[in-house]
Design an enzyme around this catalytic site. Structure first.
Site, PDB file in Angstrom:
ATOM      1  N   TYR A  72       0.839  -1.213   0.000  1.00 25.96           N
ATOM      2  CA  TYR A  72       0.000   0.000   0.000  1.00 25.96           C
ATOM      3  C   TYR A  72       0.868   1.255   0.000  1.00 25.96           C
ATOM      4  O   TYR A  72       0.620   2.205  -0.724  1.00 25.96           O
ATOM      5  CB  TYR A  72      -0.915   0.000   1.226  1.00 25.96           C
ATOM      6  CG  TYR A  72      -1.896   1.150   1.214  1.00 25.96           C
ATOM      7  CD1 TYR A  72      -3.177   0.977   0.681  1.00 25.96           C
ATOM      8  CD2 TYR A  72      -1.548   2.401   1.715  1.00 25.96           C
ATOM      9  CE1 TYR A  72      -4.078   2.025   0.651  1.00 25.96           C
ATOM     10  CE2 TYR A  72      -2.449   3.455   1.684  1.00 25.96           C
ATOM     11  CZ  TYR A  72      -3.715   3.267   1.154  1.00 25.96           C
ATOM     12  OH  TYR A  72      -4.600   4.299   1.119  1.00 25.96           O
ATOM     13  N   PHE A 124      -6.691  20.450 -24.398  1.00 27.62           N
ATOM     14  CA  PHE A 124      -7.424  19.255 -24.782  1.00 27.62           C
ATOM     15  C   PHE A 124      -8.742  19.239 -24.003  1.00 27.62           C
ATOM     16  O   PHE A 124      -8.886  19.945 -23.022  1.00 27.62           O
ATOM     17  CB  PHE A 124      -6.595  17.992 -24.503  1.00 27.62           C
ATOM     18  CG  PHE A 124      -7.258  16.762 -25.040  1.00 27.62           C
ATOM     19  CD1 PHE A 124      -7.540  16.669 -26.395  1.00 27.62           C
ATOM     20  CD2 PHE A 124      -7.662  15.736 -24.206  1.00 27.62           C
ATOM     21  CE1 PHE A 124      -8.192  15.551 -26.902  1.00 27.62           C
ATOM     22  CE2 PHE A 124      -8.307  14.623 -24.710  1.00 27.62           C
ATOM     23  CZ  PHE A 124      -8.577  14.531 -26.057  1.00 27.62           C
ATOM     24  N   ASP A 125      -9.696  18.416 -24.437  1.00 29.48           N
ATOM     25  CA  ASP A 125     -11.059  18.522 -23.878  1.00 29.48           C
ATOM     26  C   ASP A 125     -11.132  18.309 -22.368  1.00 29.48           C
ATOM     27  O   ASP A 125     -11.739  19.103 -21.653  1.00 29.48           O
ATOM     28  CB  ASP A 125     -12.074  17.650 -24.639  1.00 29.48           C
ATOM     29  CG  ASP A 125     -11.676  16.183 -24.730  1.00 29.48           C
ATOM     30  OD1 ASP A 125     -10.619  15.811 -24.183  1.00 29.48           O
ATOM     31  OD2 ASP A 125     -12.425  15.402 -25.348  1.00 29.48           O
ATOM     32  N   ASP A 215       1.531  19.974 -20.552  1.00 29.58           N
ATOM     33  CA  ASP A 215       0.622  18.843 -20.714  1.00 29.58           C
ATOM     34  C   ASP A 215       1.378  17.869 -21.612  1.00 29.58           C
ATOM     35  O   ASP A 215       1.461  18.035 -22.821  1.00 29.58           O
ATOM     36  CB  ASP A 215      -0.691  19.326 -21.339  1.00 29.58           C
ATOM     37  CG  ASP A 215      -1.694  18.184 -21.503  1.00 29.58           C
ATOM     38  OD1 ASP A 215      -1.288  17.011 -21.387  1.00 29.58           O
ATOM     39  OD2 ASP A 215      -2.871  18.473 -21.774  1.00 29.58           O
ATOM     40  N   ALA A 217       1.378  14.615 -22.572  1.00 31.58           N
ATOM     41  CA  ALA A 217       0.903  13.325 -23.093  1.00 31.58           C
ATOM     42  C   ALA A 217       1.790  12.802 -24.229  1.00 31.58           C
ATOM     43  O   ALA A 217       2.120  11.631 -24.282  1.00 31.58           O
ATOM     44  CB  ALA A 217      -0.540  13.450 -23.564  1.00 31.58           C
ATOM     45  N   LYS A 258      -0.442   7.626 -23.521  1.00 36.09           N
ATOM     46  CA  LYS A 258      -0.023   7.987 -24.877  1.00 36.09           C
ATOM     47  C   LYS A 258       1.441   7.551 -25.069  1.00 36.09           C
ATOM     48  O   LYS A 258       1.717   6.381 -25.222  1.00 36.09           O
ATOM     49  CB  LYS A 258      -0.191   9.479 -25.121  1.00 36.09           C
ATOM     50  CG  LYS A 258      -1.582  10.075 -25.266  1.00 36.09           C
ATOM     51  CD  LYS A 258      -2.654   9.643 -24.388  1.00 36.09           C
ATOM     52  CE  LYS A 258      -3.960  10.349 -24.552  1.00 36.09           C
ATOM     53  NZ  LYS A 258      -4.135  11.542 -23.771  1.00 36.09           N
ATOM     54  N   HIS A 452     -19.602  15.169 -25.825  1.00 34.82           N
ATOM     55  CA  HIS A 452     -19.399  14.321 -27.001  1.00 34.82           C
ATOM     56  C   HIS A 452     -19.251  12.846 -26.654  1.00 34.82           C
ATOM     57  O   HIS A 452     -19.517  11.987 -27.470  1.00 34.82           O
ATOM     58  CB  HIS A 452     -18.207  14.810 -27.810  1.00 34.82           C
ATOM     59  CG  HIS A 452     -16.912  14.851 -27.047  1.00 34.82           C
ATOM     60  ND1 HIS A 452     -16.694  15.736 -26.021  1.00 34.82           N
ATOM     61  CD2 HIS A 452     -15.795  14.117 -27.148  1.00 34.82           C
ATOM     62  CE1 HIS A 452     -15.494  15.540 -25.528  1.00 34.82           C
ATOM     63  NE2 HIS A 452     -14.914  14.557 -26.199  1.00 34.82           N
TER      64      HIS A 452
HETATM   65  C1  LIG Z   1      -5.294  12.284 -23.288  1.00 31.61           C
HETATM   66  C2  LIG Z   1      -4.959  13.654 -22.939  1.00 31.61           C
HETATM   67  C3  LIG Z   1      -5.273  14.187 -21.701  1.00 31.61           C
HETATM   68  C4  LIG Z   1      -6.077  13.420 -20.658  1.00 31.61           C
HETATM   69  O1  LIG Z   1      -5.490  12.231 -20.312  1.00 31.61           O
HETATM   70  P1  LIG Z   1      -6.329  10.917 -19.922  1.00 31.61           P
HETATM   71  O2  LIG Z   1      -5.270   9.923 -19.621  1.00 31.61           O
HETATM   72  O3  LIG Z   1      -7.162  10.556 -21.088  1.00 31.61           O
HETATM   73  O4  LIG Z   1      -7.149  11.247 -18.743  1.00 31.61           O
HETATM   74  C5  LIG Z   1      -4.863  15.468 -21.424  1.00 31.61           C
HETATM   75  N1  LIG Z   1      -4.209  16.205 -22.339  1.00 31.61           N
HETATM   76  C6  LIG Z   1      -3.890  15.728 -23.555  1.00 31.61           C
HETATM   77  C7  LIG Z   1      -3.154  16.579 -24.512  1.00 31.61           C
HETATM   78  C8  LIG Z   1      -4.258  14.452 -23.899  1.00 31.61           C
HETATM   79  O5  LIG Z   1      -3.980  13.996 -25.114  1.00 31.61           O
END
Ligand SMILES: *Cc1c(COP(=O)(O)O)cnc(C)c1O
Length: 462
Positions: A72, A124-125, A215, A217, A258, A452
């Site tokens: 844990y 991103f969304d 960000d 990813a 990603k 969406h």
């Molecule tokens: C996928 C993504 C996110 C969110 O990540 P999740 O793992 O899907 O929660 C944030 N910013 C960007 C640019 C992304 O491509």
């Protein structure tokens, strides 16, 4: 024309995919209320809905998984992950979380609240949603080249630095809680950000004392683009480029689903290991995600993440990854099919506005094209346009997106050259028949936020 860059891996385990007929797919998408997120995975032939968590793990990752320490607190898997992250990014603190949006949920409320703004090259969304959930407002400030899908500029994901400074002055620096650099710029089509632009944004943030978050990813794909396109970086290794980029920022939020090539996971990094921010991160993490040494992940997930961090930065792998995108793009060029060009790092963003110029933004051209590709060949993509943008949180009105894209995101190490060829043929067939489609879709039900994913649609009848 670019040849397919041969895969630097071979197949050890296969997964059977079901073949369906056009009639079956027409029925399935109707039952799914014309929302591709409502389809069952088994009814899809080539799944390009997202490149998020759909990656194939390596033999190295699967064997690391067996070393997962499920303690844990203080699991050895946690320390292996921290060592890998420190080695790569050079930051002082790392917080594992279960995915990217969890990183946003944990970090953003420490900087943002009602009355504050967050500015990004493009949100991103889910990132935009977490800015809004924290009570703040999200502003996109991408370079104008991003809106012109036929303009082949090397770094269409960049921040418009002049406008950024203007915005900061208009809003008041004290009201800008955070600047976020999205690498690569997903919503602009997986377009890269240059090291030069990162350094300029960093200088503006320092000048006004605004924290800068990456960000992250798709930071590895972004690094490969920098190596290919930024003259002064062409002799740097991918690892050196990554260091130079992360040196510009104060922190990062990462979806590890990603470029880190796992199926689930995320990471927060903070450069200053003594920052008072770390206590707040730990507190939020413990409330929302779990104890800070596992952050909502299994010990085995932490192991896979540690290995994936390195594999995602492999030079041969990145050459193949970006090379396979180039293969796709060159075939589309041959047929004159419009997409966000040059092609981005994780997928193809077809310019649905140019497929269907007579379908207005409020009938969602990107959604129309996604549905046509599913019917044609069982390929599942998604709208990155007005349908995804949703409604303005203040006025409730449908936002008009600058671009109407259909995104075909390419999972990492999953599909072969023949799958790419099926995609190319399907896109060409839909392009050749584009004049037959004269109307789009309307929403019959939608939730208030991130609509969406869940909304129901029906064809517009004229
Ligand atoms: C996928 C993504 C996110 C969110 O990540 P999740 O793992 O899907 O929660 C944030 N910013 C960007 C640019 C992304 O491509």
């Amino acid at each position: 024309m670019a040849k397919f860059v041969p895969e630097p891996f071979r197949i050890k385990m296969v997964e059977t995919i079901k073949m369906t007929t056009r009639e079956e797919r027409e029925q399935k998408i109707k039952e799914a209320k014309y929302n591709l997120f409502n389809l069952r995975g088994e009814d899809v032939y080539i799944d390009c809905l997202t490149d998020s968590g759909t990656n194939a793990m390596s033999a190295g990752q699967w064997s690391a998984l067996m070393n997962g320490d499920e303690a844990y607190a203080g699991a050895s898997s946690y320390y292996r992950l921290i060592d890998a992250a420190k080695d790569i990014f050079g930051y002082g603190y790392f917080q594992p979380v279960h995915q990217g949006r969890a990183a946003e949920k944990v970090l953003f409320p420490t900087f943002l609240c009602k009355g504050k703004y967050a500015i990004s090259n493009m949100f991103f969304d889910t990132t935009r949603a977490h800015v809004e959930i924290a009570g703040a407002r999200a502003i996109d400030c991408v370079v104008p080249e991003a809106a012109d899908t036929s303009l082949r500029a090397p770094f269409k994901g960049n921040m418009d630095v002049e406008r950024l400074e203007k915005l900061i002055n208009e809003l008041g620096a004290e009201n800008v809680g955070l600047v976020v650099m999205t690498l690569t710029n997903n919503s602009a089509g997986g377009q890269p950000v240059s090291l030069k632009n990162m350094r300029e944004v960093s200088a503006v943030c320092k000048k006004y004392n605004i924290p800068l978050d990456i960000d992250a990813a798709r930071y590895a794909e972004n690094a490969q683009f920098i190596k290919m396109r930024e003259e002064e970086c062409k002799d740097m290794s991918i690892r050196e480029i990554v260091r130079a980029v992360f040196d510009c920022a104060d922190m990062f939020t990462m979806s590890a689903k990603k470029d880190t090539i796992v199926n689930m996971g995320g990471l927060i990094g903070v450069k200053d290991g003594d920052s008072p921010l770390i206590l707040k991160i730990k507190a939020n993490c413990i409330s929302f995600e779990g104890f800070y040494t596992y952050g909502g992940l299994n010990g085995r997930d932490l192991e896979c993440l540690a290995v994936g961090l390195y594999e995602g930065l492999g030079e041969d792998y990145l050459k193949y990854r970006i090379g396979s995108m180039q293969y796709l793009a060159d075939r589309l060029d041959e047929y004159g099919i419009p997409y966000q060009a040059p092609i981005g790092g994780h997928g193809l963003f077809l310019d649905a506005k140019k497929f269907y110029p007579n379908i207005p933004y409020y009938e969602f051209p990107g959604q129309v094209l996604s549905i046509e590709l599913y019917k044609e060949a069982g390929i599942r993509g998604c709208d990155i346009g007005s349908y995804m943008m949703g409604n303005d949180p203040d006025t409730g009105k449908q936002i008009e997106s600058i671009n109407e894209f259909t995104r075909l995101a390419i999972p990492r190490r999953v599909y072969t050259q023949s799958h790419f060829d099926v995609m190319i043929e399907a896109i060409k067939n839909v392009w050749d028949r584009r004049a037959e489609i004269t109307s789009g879709y309307e929403i019959t039900w939608e939730p208030p936020i991130l609509r969406h994913f869940q909304a129901s649609l029906q064809p517009v009848k004229r």
